[in-house]
Design an enzyme around this catalytic site. Sequence first.
Site, PDB file in Angstrom:
ATOM      1  N   GLU A  22      43.977  27.341  68.478  1.00 46.05           N
ATOM      2  CA  GLU A  22      44.693  27.662  69.667  1.00 46.05           C
ATOM      3  C   GLU A  22      44.289  29.348  69.646  1.00 46.05           C
ATOM      4  OE1 GLU A  22      48.870  28.033  69.046  1.00 46.05           O
ATOM      5  OE2 GLU A  22      48.725  25.994  68.063  1.00 46.05           O
ATOM      6  N   ASP A  46      42.005  30.022  49.179  1.00 45.83           N
ATOM      7  CA  ASP A  46      42.252  30.158  47.896  1.00 45.83           C
ATOM      8  C   ASP A  46      42.515  28.734  47.301  1.00 45.83           C
ATOM      9  OD1 ASP A  46      41.756  31.766  45.500  1.00 45.83           O
ATOM     10  OD2 ASP A  46      43.726  31.394  44.885  1.00 45.83           O
TER      11      ASP A  46
HETATM   12  O1  TEU Z   1      39.813  30.987  41.749  1.00 45.76           O
HETATM   13  C1  TEU Z   1      39.780  29.845  41.594  1.00 45.76           C
HETATM   14  C2  TEU Z   1      39.437  29.180  40.269  1.00 45.76           C
HETATM   15  O2  TEU Z   1      39.743  28.071  39.822  1.00 45.76           O
HETATM   16  C3  TEU Z   1      38.158  29.845  39.435  1.00 45.76           C
HETATM   17  O3  TEU Z   1      37.149  30.434  40.107  1.00 45.76           O
HETATM   18  C4  TEU Z   1      39.001  30.752  38.483  1.00 45.76           C
HETATM   19  O4  TEU Z   1      38.915  32.039  38.904  1.00 45.76           O
HETATM   20  C5  TEU Z   1      38.213  30.812  37.180  1.00 45.76           C
HETATM   21  O5  TEU Z   1      38.059  29.035  36.602  1.00 45.76           O
HETATM   22  C6  TEU Z   1      39.008  31.508  36.088  1.00 45.76           C
HETATM   23  O6  TEU Z   1      38.217  31.147  34.858  1.00 45.76           O
HETATM   24  C7  TEU Z   1      40.617  31.563  42.787  1.00 45.76           C
HETATM   25  C8  TEU Z   1      40.211  33.056  42.887  1.00 45.76           C
HETATM   26  O7  TEU Z   1      38.938  33.062  43.457  1.00 45.76           O
HETATM   27  C9  TEU Z   1      40.332  33.722  41.800  1.00 45.76           C
HETATM   28  O8  TEU Z   1      39.940  35.382  41.614  1.00 45.76           O
HETATM   29  C10 TEU Z   1      42.008  33.632  41.469  1.00 45.76           C
HETATM   30  O9  TEU Z   1      42.199  34.264  40.161  1.00 45.76           O
HETATM   31  C11 TEU Z   1      42.253  32.269  41.345  1.00 45.76           C
HETATM   32  O10 TEU Z   1      42.126  31.460  42.472  1.00 45.76           O
HETATM   33  C12 TEU Z   1      43.865  32.047  41.371  1.00 45.76           C
HETATM   34  O11 TEU Z   1      44.125  32.632  42.613  1.00 45.76           O
END
Ligand code: TEU
Length: 532
Positions: free
Chosen positions: A247, A192
């Site tokens: 690993e 993420d």
């Molecule tokens: O998303 C990262 C991200 O920056 C964007 O896709 C975000 O969801 C969007 O800009 C919101 O307007 C990841 C995950 O895919 C997302 O679901 C999470 O909310 C986010 O990280 C935080 O963990």
Amino acid sequence: MSWWRDAVVYQVYPRSFADGNGDGVGDLAGIESRLPYLRDLGVDALWINPWYVSPMADGGYDVADYRAIDPVFGTLWDAERLIRAAHRHGLRIIVDIVPNHTSDRHAWFQAALAAPPGSPERARFHFRDAPNNWSSRFGGPAWSQVDDGQWYLHLFDAAQPDLNWDHPEVRAEFESILRFWLDRGVDGFRIDVADRLVKQAGLPDRPVRETGVPTFADNGSRPGSQPDKDQPEVHEIYRAWRRVLDEYPDRAFVGEMWVADPDRFAMYLRPDELHTAFNFAFLKCAWEAGALRSVIEQTLATHARVGAPATWVLSNHDVTRHATRYGREDTRFTKRVHDVPTDRALGVRRARAAALLSMALPGSVYVYQGDELGLPEVFDLPAEAREDPVFRRTEGKDLGRDGCRVPLPWGGDAPPFEFGTGSSWLPQPADWRGLTAARQLADPASMLSLYRLALRIRRNEPALGDGPMHWLDTEPGVLAFTRDPGFTCIINFTDAPIDLPAGTPLLASAELPTTPTGKPTLPPDTTAWLRT
Ligand code: TEU
């Protein structure tokens, strides 16, 4: 060849996939019960969005315990059983790791709140006496104040405090978490916000536009110029993670980086870092021949430089569903918009064509749950049902992402459409009756039947998956390429039918009408696969 170089990966958003216990929220038992569906669909792997213990302030991207399953989804035992069951069906499991931030309920953050300013407990996060000018990705400021007056950084919701990746305990902890899941048999990790872990030293203000508003655009900014993303030191983390992963045989990373600059993007895919990353340039691209051709060329060139396979992504749990995007005047994904006219039939027609395009390109393909049913974005969810923090933090100006997270319709004639037995956490539109998996299975012309057939052909066709492709000369508005041996893919983006090149049609996203002399033609917004 390594599986991740050409895998078809199906994204499971567990809250909305299938509900095994009737509480209205999807769970691991639900996923396990639908493994035969996924095997028969013809995918190779599942990427499961976060399933860890979480207060669900951001659908599970706020993790309170990285080594346990949230009770709403099941138990650790259920997860281990699901991994084994998936493997028995020939399906690999990719889990989602969330290293940029924890939940505010995570033991470390609770300890930080209980400890005074300057304490070792606070050093694992970013606590400061005064905030800088950064804003949250979800709207509003990126800082919240605690009782003693200090502020902590959160690039997302206030319930998602950012970890301090300069801290050795943070690094050690995540390597240990990787091993925890690798030891349980997972085949890979989706990382993420992989580009944001490291912040520029000293947390300087973001550059400010003339308007006085801090810039937060992914586009148009000079690479490396943003202090809250894509810092060069982040690569050390992935080199260390790669050593851990190596690993274990046959495991892979997929990074989530919204890094627009191709050179900066490719750095994450160097041979000692991540194996793959999501192709958001393709996802964002307009449904237009020239634009798509240049994104495809740039993607392949970028990946070739570092020897990594490309991925082809049309949708995910964060963006407007492409069956809706493609039915609009502006088919790009830039930001979420909801109040524009949408031609549903056109969107579905193009989504069918796009599916065959993505499956014919070199590399690996992502299918977001419901893409295979042609689900549209849902806009008319009641405000009280919405859970995405984006909706709240923008005071409803951005409806958020719940509209692409509506529980899947599996069968039956009325909600919850066999998603479970209780009413689903987000309501499903009553007119999804015609879109259920059961209905579509019975209809050879359905989106689901197209996906199943296409994935079967893709798996058996030596030309598809990893390997080179060659463009054919075409008239404007048409893309065509060959894959060896003996395969051609052609897409007509114009508004008039065109002649099909020589070859026998294997599959097409729409019917191929014949001319009075019996020659098949390719109608607008249609892709055909040919044996040549
Ligand atoms: O998303 C990262 C991200 O920056 C964007 O896709 C975000 O969801 C969007 O800009 C919101 O307007 C990841 C995950 O895919 C997302 O679901 C999470 O909310 C986010 O990280 C935080 O963990």
